[in-house]
Scaffold this active site. Structure first.
Site, PDB file in Angstrom:
ATOM      1  N   GLU A 143      17.788   7.748  16.836  1.00 37.18           N
ATOM      2  CA  GLU A 143      16.878   8.645  17.764  1.00 37.18           C
ATOM      3  C   GLU A 143      15.977   7.669  18.429  1.00 37.18           C
ATOM      4  OE1 GLU A 143      14.460  11.262  15.095  1.00 37.18           O
ATOM      5  OE2 GLU A 143      16.099  12.671  14.991  1.00 37.18           O
ATOM      6  N   GLU A 303      22.565  15.255  12.686  1.00 35.66           N
ATOM      7  CA  GLU A 303      21.721  15.477  11.664  1.00 35.66           C
ATOM      8  C   GLU A 303      21.283  17.047  11.891  1.00 35.66           C
ATOM      9  OE1 GLU A 303      17.940  12.960  11.340  1.00 35.66           O
ATOM     10  OE2 GLU A 303      19.218  11.292  11.691  1.00 35.66           O
TER      11      GLU A 303
HETATM   12  C1  GLA Z   1      14.986  12.350  12.052  1.00 34.89           C
HETATM   13  C2  GLA Z   1      15.625  11.017  11.735  1.00 34.89           C
HETATM   14  C3  GLA Z   1      15.890  11.026  10.266  1.00 34.89           C
HETATM   15  C4  GLA Z   1      14.553  11.659   9.481  1.00 34.89           C
HETATM   16  C5  GLA Z   1      14.731  13.051   9.833  1.00 34.89           C
HETATM   17  C6  GLA Z   1      13.714  13.766   9.320  1.00 34.89           C
HETATM   18  O1  GLA Z   1      15.831  13.086  12.521  1.00 34.89           O
HETATM   19  O2  GLA Z   1      16.294  10.518  12.349  1.00 34.89           O
HETATM   20  O3  GLA Z   1      15.988   9.762   9.848  1.00 34.89           O
HETATM   21  O4  GLA Z   1      13.550  10.919   9.528  1.00 34.89           O
HETATM   22  O5  GLA Z   1      14.303  12.969  11.348  1.00 34.89           O
HETATM   23  O6  GLA Z   1      13.489  15.050   9.480  1.00 34.89           O
END
Ligand code: GLA
Ligand code: ZN
Length: 650
Positions: A143, A303
């Site tokens: 991210e 994700e």
């Molecule tokens: C982000 C991060 C993950 C986790 C999620 C939790 O997407 O990439 O590692 O922290 O948020 O919602």
């Protein structure tokens, strides 16, 4: 093949549970698992001492089970020894202090020392796994946002960027209008990133801030390129490299940062409770259309929401029945070719203990897991979607520069650039029309309708593209705050919408940043409502389609239509509420004879996936509301449960 799977953190679990986890994954239909993106500390517990035993084992076990692996480079989270031994590898916050350790994402992306250690751990990983047949892709870091680090290294890089962009101090002072408030720069060394008291951010010179945002985005792109180069020393070209995008306070410039990456990937955490306000646009459809538009091809979800989560905030309500499967299918309906759920099971230790997974702390698979399993099975019957893409007659333009410029200078209470894009996606998606959200300088050929939401900082390429598009017969929708600024973030000396005025066939007589008030609009006898912004338009070659019915400018034009060569330009002086935007969307589609569905209830969207030659292969009808929806579509009576997705093979 459309892949489905999970993000998995085996390193936090007793090894004795791995075999059981993998057996359940296999039985459920999991095809793909992402691992290792935060595990540098385990791979290199002591500087220069590497331990990959655990990773070798889990990769082998997953591989033996026929499960594909996506490996994350662990550079988001360096081990504590690195920061303690070399504090200059830590980023510097806006208040001038080094980022506190013990969290994650502390590193300065530009630090040469950090890059030395990052290159080494990536090298050690690729030495072992670059040719591993079970590793089907790599994810860079985690991210990534734009690099807003304020350390001395970044300050020097920012100055280099400014020298290259402006050439001389004289040009820079002119571009920024530095003579306002005695801000003239007489030595490059006087320039720093915007360190200082947080409250004063929007008091800085907007030209300077926009250049800082641009540099920060370019810096992240450079960091991605650095990791790509390290990976590609060993990773074969046929193995894709990506990174997982999210919307953050300072997002990266997706279009710039993904150029050198092979596929765009997105972290998708949709709402679980829908707001009561019928005007709210809570859908993530626009984000999905944007992610597909980044590389103008299908994308991945790295994700996906799997449970109630919280840690930095109170826990959010858990996914309602239908949302685990429905939201996963929504991604596919918008062009995703992979959906990985974050995460397999809830963590039992660490800050994200209450960011839950598909399986709760009890370890007993429950309702959400069953829904995931159902989705996995359903996907097996959707193999006919393989190779299909999403083709759209409508493009909505997006630019990170606009996002930055509006974050620097908010135009009116409630005015939000991304919100405007979401509302336009919603206007067309609710008519069953696919929309691509693409970069503001992208090629427009093939589209019928182009929406230009608040093109604030005027990009000459966009002006040229839009002009040619209209001259070639296309329809364009222009919205408020278009053509306001030059590329240095200074105001242009011309009646708005500036460079678009001739195309628009109107100018802005004056504008009213009305904020959260409502204004009335009369459009051919229909009473509609707008809010946030009102441009009082004055037609030149255009004709007024709608006029204000309230405020002191009642009777004056709010929407103007202009014919330019063989094309049409609809200028909306307002940020409309949903019915107004829907009517504008229909007017634009009608002008191009693009068919749409007029019977979808609010909150139901229809999208399609096509074969490469453009013929529709699949139609997706998604009920993104908490109510049962019944309606008639092309003579067929359809009832959809909350979050239900109906898929028709055409
Ligand atoms: C982000 C991060 C993950 C986790 C999620 C939790 O997407 O990439 O590692 O922290 O948020 O919602
Ligand atoms: Zn830095």
């Amino acid at each position: 093949m459309i892949r489905i799977g999970v993000d998995y953190y085996p390193e936090h679990w007793d090894r004795s549970s791995w075999a059981k986890d993998i057996a359940l994954m296999k039985q459920t239909g999991v095809t793909t698992v992402r691992i290792a993106e935060f595990a540098w500390g385990l791979m290199e517990p002591i500087e220069g001492n590497f331990d990959f035993g655990w990773l070798d084992d889990i990769i082998k076990m997953l591989g033996d089970a026929g499960i594909e692996i996506i490996l994350g480079t662990p550079t988001n989270c360096a081990p504590l020894w690195l920061y303690r031994n070399y504090p200059e590898t830590l980023s510097v916050e806006r208040d001038g202090t080094r980022t506190a350790t013990g969290l994650r994402g502390h590193r300065c992306m530009e630090s040469p020392l950090f890059r030395k250690y990052a290159a080494r751990i990536i090298g050690e990983m690729t030495k072992r796994y670059a040719k591993n047949l079970h590793v089907i892709a790599w994810q860079i870091d985690n991210e990534l946002g734009a690099n807003h680090c304020c350390c001395p290294v970044c300050a020097a890089k920012f100055r280099e960027y400014l020298k290259a962009r402006h050439g001389s101090l004289e040009a820079l002072n002119h571009a920024w209008g530095a003579d306002v408030w005695s801000g003239e720069i007489s030595d490059w060394e006087q320039i720093t990133p915007p360190v200082g008291q947080l409250y004063s951010y929007n008091w800085y010179n907007p030209g300077y801030l926009l250049d800082f945002h641009r540099w920060a985005e370019q810096s992240t792109t450079g960091y991605i390129q650095f990791e790509i180069d390290e990976l590609r020393k060993a990773v074969p070209k046929k193995i894709p490299i990506t990174t997982n995008a999210c919307f953050a306070q300072h997002s990266m410039d997706f279009h710039q940062s993904y150029v050198a990456l092979d596929v765009a990937a997105y972290d998708n955490y949709p709402e679980t409770i829908y707001p009561d306000d019928p005007e709210a646009v809570y859908t993530t459809a626009a984000a999905l259309d944007l992610m597909r538009g980044v590389k103008r091809k299908n994308f991945w979800i790295m994700e996906q929401l799997s449970g109630p989560f919280g840690c930095w905030s109170a826990m959010k309500p858990m996914p309602r029945p239908g949302q685990i499967e429905g939201y996963g299918l929504q991604c596919i309906a918008h062009g995703a070719d992979m959906v990985l759920y974050w995460r397999w099971h809830a963590a039992i230790k660490g800050a994200e203990t209450f960011c839950q997974g598909l399986i709760d702390h009890s370890g007993v698979p429950g309702r959400r897991f069953e829904e995931f399993a159902h989705f996995c099975k359903r996907l097996q019957s959707l193999d006919w979607l393989d190779g299909t893409v999403v083709k759209s007659p409508v493009a909505i333009l997006y630019g990170a520069t606009q996002m930055d410029a509006f974050s620097i200078q908010t135009q009116s209470e409630g005015f939000d650039y991304w919100e405007q894009l979401k509302r336009w996606q919603n206007a067309f998606g609710g008519l069953g029309v696919n929309t691509d959200i693409i970069h503001e300088t992208a090629d427009l050929s093939g589209y019928k309708v182009v929406v230009v939401p608040s093109h604030f900082v005027t990009n000459p390429v966009t002006v040229q593209n839009i002009t040619s598009f209209v001259m070639n017969g296309g329809t364009v929708i222009l919205t408020p705050r278009t053509g306001v600024k030059d590329e240095d973030n200074g105001c242009l000396l011309a009646p708005l919408p500036g460079a678009f005025a001739e195309l628009a066939g109107c100018t802005v007589e004056e504008y009213d940043p009305i904020g959260k008030r409502d204004v009335g609009i009369d459009w051919a006898g229909e009473n509609l409502t707008a809010t946030v912004w009102c441009d009082v338009l004055r037609p030149t070659t255009g004709r007024a389609l709608a006029a204000y019915t309230t405020e002191f400018y009642a009777g004056k034009p709010a929407i103007v239509e202009n014919t330019f060569c063989s094309g049409t330009v609809l200028s909306a002086g307002v940020c409309g509420k949903k019915p107004l935007l829907r009517k504008l969307a229909k007017a634009a589609l009608d002008s191009q004879q693009v068919k749409y569905w007029d019977t979808l209830p609010e909150g139901v969207q229809c999208t399609t996936r096509e074969s490469a030659d453009g013929s529709v292969k699949g139609r997706f009808l998604f009920n993104e509301t908490a109510q049962i929806q019944s309606f008639v579509l092309a003579g067929e009576s359809i009832t959809l449960a909350p979050c239900e997705m109906k898929i028709d093979r055409i």
